[in-house]
Design an enzyme around this catalytic site. Sequence first.
Site, PDB file in Angstrom:
ATOM      1  N   ASP A  47       9.262   3.071   0.350  1.00  0.00           N
ATOM      2  CA  ASP A  47       8.146   3.747   1.008  1.00  0.00           C
ATOM      3  C   ASP A  47       8.267   3.451   2.503  1.00  0.00           C
ATOM      4  O   ASP A  47       7.826   2.397   2.976  1.00  0.00           O
ATOM      5  CB  ASP A  47       6.823   3.240   0.431  1.00  0.00           C
ATOM      6  N   LYS A  64       3.800   9.754   8.736  1.00  0.00           N
ATOM      7  CA  LYS A  64       3.353   9.153  10.001  1.00  0.00           C
ATOM      8  C   LYS A  64       4.195   9.507  11.234  1.00  0.00           C
ATOM      9  O   LYS A  64       4.139  10.633  11.701  1.00  0.00           O
ATOM     10  CB  LYS A  64       3.224   7.641   9.819  1.00  0.00           C
ATOM     11  N   TYR A  73       0.857  -1.192   0.000  1.00  0.00           N
ATOM     12  CA  TYR A  73       0.000   0.000   0.000  1.00  0.00           C
ATOM     13  C   TYR A  73       0.887   1.234   0.000  1.00  0.00           C
ATOM     14  O   TYR A  73       1.827   1.337   0.797  1.00  0.00           O
ATOM     15  CB  TYR A  73      -0.896   0.011   1.248  1.00  0.00           C
TER      16      TYR A  73
HETATM   17  N1  PLP Z   1       2.653   4.438   2.330  1.00  0.00           N
HETATM   18  C1  PLP Z   1       2.411   3.549   3.305  1.00  0.00           C
HETATM   19  C2  PLP Z   1       3.354   2.401   3.499  1.00  0.00           C
HETATM   20  C3  PLP Z   1       1.288   3.697   4.127  1.00  0.00           C
HETATM   21  O1  PLP Z   1       1.028   2.790   5.088  1.00  0.00           O
HETATM   22  C4  PLP Z   1       0.441   4.808   3.926  1.00  0.00           C
HETATM   23  C5  PLP Z   1      -0.748   5.000   4.769  1.00  0.00           C
HETATM   24  O2  PLP Z   1      -1.208   4.144   5.465  1.00  0.00           O
HETATM   25  C6  PLP Z   1       0.752   5.710   2.900  1.00  0.00           C
HETATM   26  C7  PLP Z   1       1.862   5.501   2.120  1.00  0.00           C
HETATM   27  C8  PLP Z   1      -0.128   6.898   2.657  1.00  0.00           C
HETATM   28  O3  PLP Z   1       0.018   7.792   3.681  1.00  0.00           O
HETATM   29  P1  PLP Z   1      -1.151   8.858   4.026  1.00  0.00           P
HETATM   30  O4  PLP Z   1      -2.291   8.058   4.554  1.00  0.00           O
HETATM   31  O5  PLP Z   1      -0.521   9.775   5.014  1.00  0.00           O
HETATM   32  O6  PLP Z   1      -1.485   9.525   2.743  1.00  0.00           O
END
Ligand code: PLP
Length: 432
Positions: A237, A265, A139
């Site tokens: 990521d 986060k 994700y």
């Molecule tokens: N990348 C990862 C690994 C994530 O877990 C998330 C969100 O859960 C995101 C990107 C997207 O982040 P945001 O929800 O702050 O847009």
Amino acid sequence: MNESNPALELIRSVIPGGVDGNAKSFAGMPVIKNAYGSRLVGIDGREYIDYCIGYGPLIFGHNDPEMIAALKDSLENGGFIYGLPHLGMWEAASLVCRCVPCAEMVRFTNSGTEATLSCIRLARAITGRDKIVKFYGAYHGTHESVLIGIKASQKEPAYPYVGADSAGLPQGVIQDTLVLPFNELEYSIPFIEKHAGEIAAVLVEPVLGSYGIVAEKAFLEALRQTTAQHGIILVFDEVVTGFRLAPGGIQELFGVIPDLVALGKAMGGGIPIGAFAGRRQLMEHVAPTEDAVYNSHKVAYHSGTYNANPLAMTAVKTAIGKLMRDDPYGRINGYGEAIRQAIQSCMEAHGIEGTTTGMGSLVQCHFGIHGEIRRVEELVGRDLTRQERFQSLLMDRGVFFIPGPRAYVSAVLQESDVDRTLEAIEDVFRIL
Ligand code: PLP
């Protein structure tokens, strides 16, 4: 659990589904009144030990006093937004560069979604190629290019996997995202080599957040080597793993350094934040020049009204400073391990087939399958009904795991909270 929930119905009358994100919806979800420390409080007064912690950011728990003091000061004395450079953004970016091995320059965003989107655009701008590789089960946020191949189905997938996880994605976008098997070198490396001339970026989520499956070091190393050989931008990521597993995330722990990283986060301790960062030579492709034509053709556009606002920069400075000073990693990882072990022993003691995944303070469990899980395909056949029941029974006992079931451990948790959690787990297994 209260199934008919008038407050939820009220919210649903003006908010589709009653939730602010589709994956956050589950049967029996309570409506929350407020939160403090390690606890969420429902409008019915029930309290939950919170292992969702806002889906990860609240690494210090709710309303951390040091964060509040710094944020209050920023709000009262700093202003809300400048739209101009300020030293707060330099301080926050410098801390990111100090902690995250690949980071020589940083641009701030307001979310992880914007961070991964910006990494992809930058990679496309640098390479002049359109396609990206992501891995099955990963994700990366809510933009079109990555809403593909997120959910592990209950059938063995065929690769490259083609499966949108949202309506409304244009075919052209779907075609440009190549979804390959996670932790599977034999398929993924030759595929990337064969299509290298078309691939701008390989995007990796080092711990699959939805399943707790950890990338093997050898997998990341092979991706590093292959992408470097073919001029493909390797993006980690680390929106979840950055500042959570270690200040420098998985790249610090495994010593595999990507070209770009997406962050978010825990870096902001709960205040909306994201960032993308990487080698100077790559990041400078975002910098505007005085030549408008050059800017339109050669520069990867990145902007946002709220980017690097003083409040968010204060959150980043305070959160990173506190993480570096307090070094809570040993403690939160230990709690994570205790929870994983308790679940595993209960599974064995009660003869219930299941297994645990995750790393450090990221905890996940799966029912109906067993053994070490290293590939998403090994989740096929898991007992989703039992997983839901486990989460729901825990919730009835005042412990909130994200459906999955998944838990993020925060530094505000005390040993007594973890003991209560372990008791609740044991109690649930008696009737599971
Ligand atoms: N990348 C990862 C690994 C994530 O877990 C998330 C969100 O859960 C995101 C990107 C997207 O982040 P945001 O929800 O702050 O847009």
